[in-house]
Motif scaffolding. Sequence first.
Motif: not given
Length: 370
Positions: A324-327, A313-315, A319-321
């Motif tokens: 580009r490194t979150a996933l 959920g945090q990733a 990402h939606l914000h």
Amino acid sequence: MSPAAAYDVVVAGGGPAGCAAALTLVRAGHTVLLADAGTGPPKAGEALVSAARLLLSDLGVAEQVLATGHLPCYGNLSAWGSPELYAVDSLHDPYGHGWHLDRPLFDRRLRAAARAAGADVAEHTAVRRPARRPDGTWRLILCARAGGERAVRCRWVVDATGRGAAVAVRSGARRRTTDRLTALHLTLDPAPGASPDGRSLVESGRDGWWYTAPLPSGHRLVAYFTDPDLPGAAVPGAERFRDRLLATRYVSHRVRPHGLTTLRPPRRAAAHSAHLDRVHGDGWTAAGDAAAAFDPLSSQGILTALYTGLSAGQAVDAHLHGDRTALAAYAAQVATARTAYAREHRAVHARETRWPDRPFWSRRHLNQQA
């Protein structure tokens, strides 16, 4: 036909991982639909380790989810690597005791918390025919058990559909399995008289291992774990399974008070270790057993589900914000959890050396050398 409802995220799967993801995302300000298929046999019970309280607190639901209805677990007993019975109690655990869960109640409370936080929750509803659209959104069909279908659109999908990983596999991910463990399990009637020992018990045998624990209802869960190609994996009749139970050194003492005269045949369920070759892709992220499923011996199933659900959920939020490194960071978290699990899994099985020539144990010892 009315236009399809639109969400930021649809979470497919209403178990602990899906609920953790939905809670995290809706509290981050996203519109979320949580679809719980509710298929398959009901879960009789499951252990929750004490450290899970921290994750439930992070999700803001510890008090309501762990309220009345569950049974405290003050320790664990094991006859593993030795005929002697060893005890580990929760007295020195910094997080306190664990729980023998009323699993359906636990899941219902998590879904209720997600609904209260602002998520739309579709009970007894499966996500079908996910289709990625040219504009980068998804079109999904929601199929209700009572009948009827409706379409929804979303920007992202969290796959929390369990070992099947329905959305991820349909999107090109591949399932990797590292063993073939299977479970034969049943629930015994309540025992009359005094309250039972509240600890869980694990006992290894020549071709697998046994697990038993009391349930909050007064019933008792008992399960036998082995590989599906071994003779003991065939689902036996009630009488044959009773004979196996009574042949155990320690489990037999726990089950006798429950009465075995009206024993039902056990059910069979998958219990193997597995993971996806990738836990995110074009518009989707996997969590819980869909991302990585662990051997029940680890007692980490629900803990891992909550952890990966919250982290996914945090990733997705990041990402939606635009991060580009979150996933990739989430994928690294899952990989780290898998590595730690594999190391502990090898260490635990290495302790059992009494039957080195039996296929169940020789396979696991060979895996240690690989």
